[in-house]
Design an enzyme around this catalytic site. Structure first.
Site, PDB file in Angstrom:
ATOM      1  N   GLY A 159       0.513  -1.662   0.007  1.00 17.95           N
ATOM      2  CA  GLY A 159       0.216  -0.169  -0.223  1.00 17.95           C
ATOM      3  C   GLY A 159       0.808   1.263   0.260  1.00 17.95           C
TER       4      GLY A 159
ATOM      5  CD  GLU B   7       1.875   3.976   5.100  1.00 17.79           C
ATOM      6  OE1 GLU B   7       3.717   4.285   6.014  1.00 17.79           O
ATOM      7  OE2 GLU B   7       1.659   2.968   5.110  1.00 17.79           O
TER       8      GLU B   7
ATOM      9  CD  GLU C 113       7.041   2.395   8.176  1.00 20.09           C
ATOM     10  OE1 GLU C 113       5.779   2.335   6.527  1.00 20.09           O
ATOM     11  OE2 GLU C 113       7.028   2.100   9.105  1.00 20.09           O
TER      12      GLU C 113
ATOM     13  CG  HIS D 205       4.234   3.936  10.298  1.00 20.26           C
ATOM     14  ND1 HIS D 205       4.225   3.109  11.106  1.00 20.26           N
ATOM     15  CD2 HIS D 205       4.155   2.908   9.457  1.00 20.26           C
ATOM     16  CE1 HIS D 205       4.028   1.721  10.847  1.00 20.26           C
ATOM     17  NE2 HIS D 205       3.957   2.062   9.829  1.00 20.26           N
TER      18      HIS D 205
HETATM   19  N1  B3K Z   1       5.738  -0.774   6.752  1.00 15.58           N
HETATM   20  C1  B3K Z   1       5.612  -0.596   5.168  1.00 15.58           C
HETATM   21  C2  B3K Z   1       5.083  -2.444   5.298  1.00 15.58           C
HETATM   22  C3  B3K Z   1       6.753  -2.574   4.535  1.00 15.58           C
HETATM   23  C4  B3K Z   1       6.393  -4.093   3.789  1.00 15.58           C
HETATM   24  C5  B3K Z   1       7.663  -4.520   3.376  1.00 15.58           C
HETATM   25  N2  B3K Z   1       7.538  -6.084   2.666  1.00 15.58           N
HETATM   26  C6  B3K Z   1       3.682   0.161   5.693  1.00 15.58           C
HETATM   27  C7  B3K Z   1       3.477  -0.002   6.573  1.00 15.58           C
HETATM   28  O1  B3K Z   1       3.138  -0.864   7.315  1.00 15.58           O
HETATM   29  O2  B3K Z   1       3.074   1.473   6.819  1.00 15.58           O
HETATM   30 ZN    ZN Z   2       2.821   0.490   8.513  1.00 15.48          ZN
END
Ligand code: B3K
Ligand code: ZN
Length: 871
Positions: free
Chosen positions: A270, A307, A273, A310
Site C-alpha cells: 500500500g 503512514e 513510511e 508511523h
Molecule cells: N511498513 C510498510 C510495509 C513494508 C512491507 C515490506 N514488505 C508499510 C506500512 O505498514 O505502513
Molecule cells: Zn505500517
C-alpha cells in the site's frame, strides 16, 4: 531475512545480539541510470566492543566497484565477497574504534522486477527498503537497530528527472555537465536504513501547509503523475486531518519542515513510511468521485493516516529487530483504526475491522503459517507483514487500551516516548511502559505476544429461579500446534451486556485470566440474555449456542451496536451452516421479520447496510471445519435468494428511498452503501435485474458527468458479473473503452472480469492474461486479476476439476521469478488447503507439490510451501 539470495536457514528471535559496529553517518552520492546506477556510500563506523570482530555488511544484486578504508583502497585480498555479504576481516580493519569506509557499487534498476531496493516504476525511479531492501542499494549493516544520519546527493538527467527527492530537508541543488543536475538532502533524525528513500521523475506537485500546535509551518507536498493533480486533493485533506488528530489525541507533532508523499504505479504494497518521504501505491492517493469508490476514499484516508502516524510509532521509536515488527505495525494500525472511527461511524468502522480479522486473520492463524504477533522464527522477513502482525497486533493494543482505560493508555504512550525517543526497542519495552504508567500488572498479558492461534472461549450460563442469581462460566483454550504444545491461559478482556426486562443492558468488563472462571450477577427477575464481546473486545472465537430468540433479542435490544450487528451475523451464519449440510433446510420466517423491521425503521443507513451484508465466503469458511466450498457457495446463494424473495418490497422501497435523497446530503456515502446492498440482494431475482442495467447507465454513462459515480457503477457491474447477466459483456466493453487510459480504474475492470461467475471463466482468464494492458510485472495488475479471481470467485476457484487451483499455481510459478513478494502473497488460499474438504485438499496440495519443485524457487515461496507441506 531477504528475498531469494539469503540463506534458507531460519533466524530466531532468541539469537538476537546487538551489532558489533554502529554506523553514525551515511553520505550517499547516487547517480541514476536505467541499467547502471552508481552508489557511492561513505560510512562513519564505530566499533562497539573491544572484541576484534570482522565487519560484515549485507549486500545483494550489487556489483562492487571499490572499497576504501580511511582513504586507503582495499585490495581484493583484504575483503571477502559472497552473494549476500561483504566481509572485512579484523586484520584489514584499523586498530582504533572509529573509521570511515567508502564503498562504490553499481546496480541495475531496470531489471529489478522484485521492486525491492532501487527500481523503476514506469519512467520514475523509486525505492523500497523495508524490510531488507537497502542491501540491494549498497553494502550496509541492514538491521533496524543500526541508526544513522543520512545525507543523500541524487544526480540525474535534468529533462528526464526534474524532481529529485530523498529524506529530510533539501540542503543544496545545482546543475552539472551533460544536462545533469543534483539535489542534496539531509535528514537530521538518525534512522535505520529501512526508512531510506529516493525518488526521481517527472511529477505534478500539489503543495499545501500545516501549522503545528506549537506554530511551526510544515510544507506538505504530494507528487503525482502529470495530469493527476485534482485527484490528489483528498489525500492532502486526509494528511492534514491526520496531523491534527495526532496532536489532539496523543500530543504528537510532526518534526521536519517538510512532509512529502509520492504516488507510484508499481508498488508491492500500500505505502511506505520513509522518513519525510512516503512512497505510496497510487491506489492510496488518487481519487475523484467519477473514478474512485467510497471505499477507495475511506482507504486513502486510512493509509495516509497510517503512514503519517508511523512518524512517531515506527520512525522516532523503531524496532530493535524485525521480530518486533508488531511494535510499530500493531500500534500504528490501532491508531489508524481509532482515527477512522472518529472521522466516520465508529460502529461501522469497528464492524469492518472485525470482518477483515475474522475472514482473513483467523484463517491465517489456523493455517500452516500461523505465528504469534511477535514471530520467533523467520526465513523471509517479507512473509511476516501479515494480518497477524498488523490486525491481530492492533487487537492486542486495543485489549490493552480496554484493560487500562483511555487515560492510562495516553500516560503509557507519553512514557514510551519519554523513555525511547530516538531508539530501537522491543514489544516488551512498550508493554512495560504501559504497565508502569497504569500500575497494571501486564505480565500475563504479554503472552499474547508469544502465543499463536485464535483462542476459543466456551460460554456456559445458568440462572437460578429461586435465588435470582445468574452465573456465567467462561473457559479458554488456545490451539495446540507442533510449535505450541502447551499454550497458557491468556489475559482476555471480555466485555458483556446482560439484557433483561428490569435491566436495560447492564455492561460489564470481565478479565478472564484463568483456564476457567465464573462470575455471578444478581438482581435479575428472569434469566437475562447475554450479549458477548461488546465492541469485539478480544480477537477470539466463541463456543456458545444461542437460540434464535436470544439472538433476535440482542439484535433489537442490545445497547452495543457491535453486539446488535454480531447477533444478526450469527443468525445468518447459523442458516448458512444448516444449508451447507442440508440444501432443503427451511429458513425461519423470523429472519424476514427482523430484516423488514430494519429496512422500514429509521436506523443509521450505513449500519443497516452492514446488517444486511451476509457473511462472506471467507468469513463463513473460517468458522467451519473441512468446508465443502461448493456447498458453501450454494448455501450463501440460497440464503440471499430467500431474503431477496421474502423482503423484495422492503428492499425495493429502501433502494428507491436511498436514490431519491438530496444529492447534497451529508449521508451520501451511507445511502449508497444501503442502496447497493439492496441492489445486490434484489439482483438475485430476474424481475429486478433491470435495476442493475439502469444503475449502470446512470452511474457510468450519464449526460451529466457530475452524476457519474464509481461506487454505483461498480456495484451494478458486480451484480452483473455475479449473475452473469445478459448486459454484462456490453457493460464490460463500455467500461473498458471509457477507462482504458486510467490505470486504477482498469485494475477494477480486470478484477470484475475475474469475478464473473460463468462457465467460460477459464478461457476469459486466459484472454485477460494476454490483454495489452496486463502485465505480471505490475503488482496491482497481478492482484486485480489473480487475487480477485481467488477471492471473489469461490465457485470457480474451488471448481471440482481443480482448474481454479491450477490457474493460480501457474501464475505463481511465473511470478516466482518476477516478483517473489507478490507471488508469496497470492499463494495464501492454496496453503490454507487443510480447512477444505478432503477432495479439495488433495487437488490443492498437488499444486503445492508441483510448485515446490520449481527451479529457482524464491525463499518467500519456499518458506510457505515447506510449512504447508510438512507432514
Ligand atoms: N511498513 C510498510 C510495509 C513494508 C512491507 C515490506 N514488505 C508499510 C506500512 O505498514 O505502513
Ligand atoms: Zn505500517
Amino acid at each position: 531475512m531477504s528475498s531469494s539470495l539469503s540463506d534458507t536457514a531460519p533466524r530466531f528471535l532468541a539469537d538476537y545480539r546487538p551489532a558489533d559496529f554502529m554506523i553514525k553517518t551515511v553520505n550517499l552520492i547516487i547517480t541514476l541510470d536505467d541499467t547502471c546506477s552508481q552508489v557511492i556510500s561513505e560510512l562513519s563506523i564505530e566499533r562497539q566492543s573491544n572484541n576484534k570482530q570482522a565487519l560484515q555488511l549485507n549486500g545483494e544484486h550489487l556489483t562492487l566497484v571499490s572499497v576504501v578504508l580511511d582513504k586507503q583502497a582495499l585490495s581484493k585480498e583484504q575483503y571477502q565477497l559472497s552473494d549476500t555479504l561483504l566481509t572485512i576481516p579484523a586484520t584489514s580493519l584499523p586498530d582504533g574504534n572509529k573509521f570511515t569506509l567508502t564503498i562504490t557499487t553499481e546496480i541495475n534498476p531496470q531489471e529489478n522486477t522484485a521492486l525491492e531496493g532501487l527500481f523503476k516504476s514506469g519512467e520514475a525511479f523509486c525505492t523500497q527498503c523495508e524490510a531488507e531492501g537497502f542491501r540491494r542499494i549498497t553494502y550496509y549493516l541492514d538491521r533496524p537497530d543500526v541508526m544513522a544520519t543520512f545525507t543523500t546527493k541524487v544526480i540525474a538527467d535534468k529533462t528526464l528527472y526534474p524532481t529529485l527527492l530523498s529524506n529530510g530537508n533539501k540542503v543544496a541543488a545545482g546543475d552539472l555537465a551533460n544536462n545533469k543536475h543534483f539535489v542534496t538532502w539531509h535528514d537530521p533524525f538518525p534512522k535505520p536504513c529501512y526508512l531510506f528513500a529516493l525518488v526521481a521523475g517527472v511529477f505534478d506537485l500539489l503543495a499545501d501547509t500545516f501549522t503545528t500546535a506549537s506554530g511551526r509551518e510544515v510544507a506538505l507536498e504530494i507528487f503525482v503523475d502529470k495530469g493527476n493533480l485534482a485527484k490528489a486533493k483528498h489525500a492532502m485533506v486526509s494528511l492534514q486531518k491526520s496531523m491534527a488528530w495526532d496532536e489532539e489525541t496523543f500530543g504528537l507533532e510532526y518534526d521536519l519542515d517538510i512532509y512529502m508523499i509520492v504516488a507510484v504505479d508499481f508498488f508491492n504494497m500500500g505505502a511506505m513510511e520513509n522518513k519525510g518521504l512516503n512512497v505510496f501505491n497510487s491506489k492510496y492517493v488518487l481519487a475523484d468521485s467519477q473514478c474512485a469508490t467510497d471505499t477507495d476514499y475511506f482507504n486513502i484516508e486510512a493509509v495516509i493516516a497510517h503512514e503519517y502516524f508511523h512518524n512517531w510509532t515506527g520512525n522516532r521509536v523503531t524496532c530493535r529487530d524485525w521480530f518486533q515488527l508488531s511494535l510499530k505495525e500493531g500500534l500504528t494500525v490501532f491508531r489508524d483504526q481509532q482515527f477512522s472511527a472518529q472521522m466516520h461511524s465508529s460502529a461501522v468502522t469497528r464492524i469492518q475491522n472485525v470482518r477483515v480479522l475474522r475472514s482473513q486473520q483467523f484463517a491465517e492463524d489456523a493455517g500452516p503459517m500461523a505465528h504469534p504477533i511477535r514471530p520467533e522464527k523467520v526465513v523471509e522477513m517479507n512473509n511476516f507483514y501479515t494480518l497477524t502482525v498488523y490486525e491481530k497486533g492492533a487487537e492486542v493494543i486495543r485489549m490493552l487500551h480496554t484493560l487500562i482505560g483511555v487515560d492510562n493508555f495516553r500516560k503509557g504512550m507519553d512514557l514510551y516516548f519519554a523513555r525511547f525517543d530516538g531508539m530501537a526497542v522491543t514489544c516488551d519495552d512498550f508493554i512495560n511502559a504501559m504497565s508502569d504508567a497504569s500500575a497494571k500488572d501486564l505480565s500475563q498479558f504479554k503472552l499474547w505476544y508469544s502465543q499463536s492461534g485464535t483462542p476459543v472461549i466456551k460460554v456456559q450460563e445458568s440462572y437460578d429461579e429461586q435465588t435470582k442469581l445468574y452465573s456465567l462460566t467462561l473457559s479458554q483454550q488456545s490451539p495446540v500446534t507442533k510449535s505450541q504444545q502447551n499454550p497458557q491461559a491468556l489475559h482476555i478482556p471480555i466485555k458483556i451486556e446482560l439484557i433483561s426486562e428490569n435491566h436495560a443492558g447492564q455492561s460489564e468488563l470481565l478479565e478472564l485470566t484463568q483456564t476457567e472462571q465464573s462470575w455471578q450477577f444478581n438482581g435479575f427477575s428472569s434469566k437475562p440474555t447475554l450479549a458477548m464481546l461488546s465492541d469485539f473486545s478480544a480477537p477470539v472465537k466463541l463456543l456458545f449456542q444461542q437460540d434464535d430468540a436470544s439472538l433476535l433479542t440482542i439484535i433489537k435490544q442490545a445497547n452495543n451496536s457491535f453486539c446488535r450487528w454480531d447477533a444478526g451475523q450469527k443468525l445468518l451464519m447459523s442458516y448458512i451452516q444448516q444449508l451447507t449440510f442440508d440444501a432443503d433446510y427451511v429458513i425461519p420466517n423470523e429472519l424476514l421479520i427482523a430484516i423488514n423491521e430494519m429496512l422500514t425503521g429509521d436506523g443509521d443507513r450505513a449500519f443497516i447496510a452492514e446488517q444486511l451484508l451476509l457473511p462472506s465466503f471467507d468469513e463463513a469458511a473460517s468458522l467451519m471445519i473441512e468446508v465443502d466450498p461448493i456447498a458453501l457457495t450454494r448455501a450463501i446463494t440460497a440464503l440471499s435468494l430467500f431474503i431477496a424473495q421474502g423482503s423484495q418490497e422492503e428492499l425495493l422501497a429502501s433502494y428507491q428511498a436511498c436514490q431519491q435523497l438530496d444529492q447534497s446530503s451529508a449521508n451520501l456515502v451511507a445511502n449508497r452503501a444501503l442502496k447497493n446492498v439492496c441492489l445486490a440482494l434484489l439482483s438475485y431475482l430476474p424481475e429486478y435485474q433491470y435495476l442493475v442495467t439502469q444503475q449502470y447507465q446512470q452511474a457510468t454513462n450519464n449526460d451529466d458527468i457530475l452524476q457519474e459515480n464509481m461506487t454505483d457503477s461498480l456495484a451494478a457491474l458486480t451484480c452483473s458479473a455475479k449473475h452473469n447477466l445478459v448486459d454484462l459483456k456490453q457493460q464490460l466493453q463500455h467500461f473498458e473503452m471509457k477507462w482504458l487510459q486510467t490505470t486504477l480504474v482498469m485494475d477494477k475492470w480486470f478484477a470484475l472480469n475475474a469475478s464473473v461467475v460463468s462457465e467460460d471463466i477459464f478461457s476469459q482468464l486466459d484472454d485477460l492474461l494476454m490483454h495489452a494492458q496486463f502485465s505480471l510485472k505490475n503488482p496491482n495488475r497481478s492482484r486485480s486479476l489473480i487475487g480477485a479471481f481467488t477471492m471473489n470467485n469461490p465457485k470457480y476457484f474451488h471448481c471440482p476439476t481443480g482448474r481454479g487451483y491450477q490457474f493460480l499455481a501457474e501464475q505463481i510459478a511465473k511470478l516466482n521469478e518476477i516478483n517473489p513478494q507478490v507471488a508469496s502473497r497470492l499463494i495464501t488460499p492454496l496453503i490454507q488447503y487443510k480447512s477444505f474438504a478432503p477432495r479439495h485438499q488433495k487437488l490443492m496440495r498437488s499444486e503445492l507439490v508441483k510448485l515446490q519443485s520449481l527451479p529457482k524457487l524464491s525463499n518467500d515461496l519456499k518458506e510457505k510451501l515447506d510449512a504447508a507441506l510438512q507432514d
